[in-house]
Design a protein around this motif. Structure first.
Motif, PDB file in Angstrom:
ATOM      1  N   LEU A  50       0.840  -1.180   0.095  1.00 52.93           N
ATOM      2  CA  LEU A  50      -0.058  -0.068   0.042  1.00 52.93           C
ATOM      3  C   LEU A  50       0.926   1.277   0.102  1.00 52.93           C
ATOM      4  O   LEU A  50       0.216   2.106  -0.204  1.00 52.93           O
ATOM      5  CB  LEU A  50      -0.980  -0.106   1.184  1.00 52.93           C
ATOM      6  CG  LEU A  50      -1.905  -0.993   1.317  1.00 52.93           C
ATOM      7  CD1 LEU A  50      -2.486  -1.226   2.651  1.00 52.93           C
ATOM      8  CD2 LEU A  50      -2.810  -1.066   0.312  1.00 52.93           C
ATOM      9  N   THR A  55      -1.423   4.169  -4.587  1.00 56.07           N
ATOM     10  CA  THR A  55      -2.028   4.221  -3.006  1.00 56.07           C
ATOM     11  C   THR A  55      -0.889   4.896  -2.192  1.00 56.07           C
ATOM     12  O   THR A  55      -1.263   5.592  -1.028  1.00 56.07           O
ATOM     13  CB  THR A  55      -2.229   2.674  -2.640  1.00 56.07           C
ATOM     14  OG1 THR A  55      -1.249   1.827  -2.766  1.00 56.07           O
ATOM     15  CG2 THR A  55      -3.708   2.097  -3.368  1.00 56.07           C
ATOM     16  N   ASP A 183      -6.696  -1.597  -0.814  1.00 57.01           N
ATOM     17  CA  ASP A 183      -6.416  -1.505  -2.061  1.00 57.01           C
ATOM     18  C   ASP A 183      -7.763  -1.125  -2.747  1.00 57.01           C
ATOM     19  O   ASP A 183      -7.613  -0.328  -3.526  1.00 57.01           O
ATOM     20  CB  ASP A 183      -5.155  -2.377  -2.645  1.00 57.01           C
ATOM     21  CG  ASP A 183      -4.876  -1.975  -4.013  1.00 57.01           C
ATOM     22  OD1 ASP A 183      -3.851  -1.369  -4.085  1.00 57.01           O
ATOM     23  OD2 ASP A 183      -5.576  -2.439  -4.746  1.00 57.01           O
ATOM     24  N   VAL A 186      -9.514   2.183  -1.357  1.00 58.09           N
ATOM     25  CA  VAL A 186      -8.751   3.543  -1.399  1.00 58.09           C
ATOM     26  C   VAL A 186      -8.739   3.952  -2.985  1.00 58.09           C
ATOM     27  O   VAL A 186      -8.898   5.094  -3.025  1.00 58.09           O
ATOM     28  CB  VAL A 186      -7.282   3.230  -0.822  1.00 58.09           C
ATOM     29  CG1 VAL A 186      -6.332   4.479  -1.197  1.00 58.09           C
ATOM     30  CG2 VAL A 186      -7.300   3.153   0.459  1.00 58.09           C
ATOM     31  N   ARG A 187      -8.386   3.067  -3.961  1.00 56.42           N
ATOM     32  CA  ARG A 187      -8.466   3.233  -5.279  1.00 56.42           C
ATOM     33  C   ARG A 187      -9.832   3.993  -5.910  1.00 56.42           C
ATOM     34  O   ARG A 187      -9.873   4.887  -6.693  1.00 56.42           O
ATOM     35  CB  ARG A 187      -8.059   2.211  -6.191  1.00 56.42           C
ATOM     36  CG  ARG A 187      -9.072   1.027  -6.179  1.00 56.42           C
ATOM     37  CD  ARG A 187      -8.476  -0.005  -6.885  1.00 56.42           C
ATOM     38  NE  ARG A 187      -8.130  -0.028  -8.309  1.00 56.42           N
ATOM     39  CZ  ARG A 187      -8.814   0.158  -9.342  1.00 56.42           C
ATOM     40  NH1 ARG A 187     -10.240   0.092  -9.163  1.00 56.42           N
ATOM     41  NH2 ARG A 187      -8.394   0.431 -10.343  1.00 56.42           N
TER      42      ARG A 187
END
Length: 295
Positions: A50, A55, A183, A186-187
C-alpha cells in the motif's frame, strides 16, 4: 603490503533499516481523510504494498490515513500472550477476547468518527466491488487481522463485527487480506486515480453493467503473428463500443456464470441468451482446436 587501517567514512550516523516507513505512518494524520485502522500482531507489515504506486502516493499526500494498533501491546503477562487454547479442545490457539477487546477500544478511541469494524475471515461474506465502493464513501474502517485458529466469538458478538472474506481459501493471517480490502477501497476515493473514466469500464463496475472487462490491446499492431482486432483500429467509436460490449458479455458468460445469470435477468432476452450460449460453445471449441497464431 601496508598495515595501515582501511579508510573509513567520516561524519556518518549509524543507519538502522526499518520495516515501517515512518514518513508514511507519522502522526498527526489528516483530519477528515478516509482512515484505515489495523489491529494486527505484525504492524511492520504495513503499509507494505500500500506504500507503493498510486495508493502510496495518495497516502503521502494525505488523501487517506493508515494507523496500526499492535495486538501484542495488549497481551497478558510477562510475555504479552495474546492467545490461549481453544475451549472444548482442538488444535491450535485462539486470540483472547479480553486482549482483542482492549486493542479495539484503543483503535476506536482515536480522533475522528467511529469506524465500522471488519474481521478478515474465510467464513465471512465475500468482498465485492459494491462493498468496496460503499466503504470508500464512508469515513474509513477498522480491520482485525486474525492469526492462529481465529478469535474468540464473544468479542465478535460484543462489537457486532462484520466478517469479510477475499476468497475461498485460508491464509496464515489476515494482513494480506486487509491490504487487499484497503487497496480495493482506497483506489475508489476521489483524486487517488488520475483517470476516473477507467473506473467505469473495469470489471464489476456499474458503468460496465457488472460484467467482466473486455480484452485490452496496445502497440504494436502485429506481435508474434497476432493482430489487434481490426475494429479497434477502425476509428469507428460506435463499432468499438459494440465490440467491447459483446466481448464483455462473452467473457462473463464463459468465466462467471453467476454474474451472467444476474445480468441476463434484466438485460438479455431469453431466446437471445440461448442463441449466444450456443455460439459461445462453438467459439470455445474453435479456440481449443486452433491455438496456432496467424503467420
Amino acid at each position: 603490503m601496508s598495515d595501515a587501517p582501511s579508510p573509513k567514512s567520516h561524519g556518518r550516523l549509524t543507519a538502522r533499516p526499518s520495516l515501517r516507513p515512518r514518513e508514511l505512518m507519522a502522526e498527526p494524520q489528516v483530519a477528515g481523510a478516509w482512515t484505515a485502522r489495523i489491529v494486527t500482531l505484525f504492524p511492520e507489515a504495513f503499509p507494505g504494498i500500500l506504500g507503493l504506486s498510486l495508493t502510496g502516493k495518495a497516502l503521502a499526500q494525505g488523501l487517506w490515513n493508515l494507523r496500526t494498533i499492535s495486538l501484542r501491546d495488549f497481551g497478558m503477562g510477562r510475555h504479552r500472550n495474546v492467545d490461549d487454547t481453544p475451549a472444548g479442545g482442538g488444535a491450535g490457539m485462539v486470540i483472547r477476547a479480553d486482549v482483542l477487546d482492549a486493542a479495539l477500544t484503543e483503535a476506536q478511541a482515536g480522533p475522528g468518527p467511529t469506524l465500522p469494524v471488519l474481521y478478515m475471515s474465510p467464513r465471512g461474506r465475500p468482498l465485492t466491488q459494491a462493498r468496496a465502493r460503499a466503504l470508500a464513501q464512508g469515513p474509513g474502517v477498522t480491520l482485525i487481522c486474525g492469526r492462529f485458529e481465529g478469535i474468540d466469538q464473544r468479542v465478535l458478538d460484543k462489537h457486532a463485527i462484520e466478517e469479510i472474506s477475499i476468497g475461498d481459501y485460508v491464509l496464515t493471517g489476515g494482513e494480506i487480506a486487509a491490504q487487499v480490502l484497503i487497496d480495493a477501497t482506497v483506489r475508489l476515493i476521489p483524486r487517488v486515480l488520475g483517470n476516473h473514466d477507467s473506473l467505469a469500464e473495469e470489471s464489476f463496475s456499474i458503468g460496465n453493467r457488472g460484467l467482466l472487462e473486455a480484452p485490452q490491446f496496445t502497440k504494436p499492431a502485429l506481435w508474434d503473428g497476432r493482430e489487434i482486432p481490426p475494429v479497434l483500429l477502425s476509428g469507428n467509436h460506435a463499432a468499438i463500443a459494440a465490440w467491447r460490449s459483446g466481448e464483455a458479455e462473452r467473457l462473463t458468460q464463459e468465466r462467471r456464470p453467476d454474474l451472467w445469470r444476474a445480468y441476463a435477468e434484466t438485460h438479455v432476452d431469453p431466446a437471445k441468451d440461448r442463441q449466444r450460449s450456443g455460439a459461445s460453445d462453438q467459439s470455445r471449441m474453435y479456440r481449443e482446436h486452433d491455438k496456432e497464431p496467424k503467420r
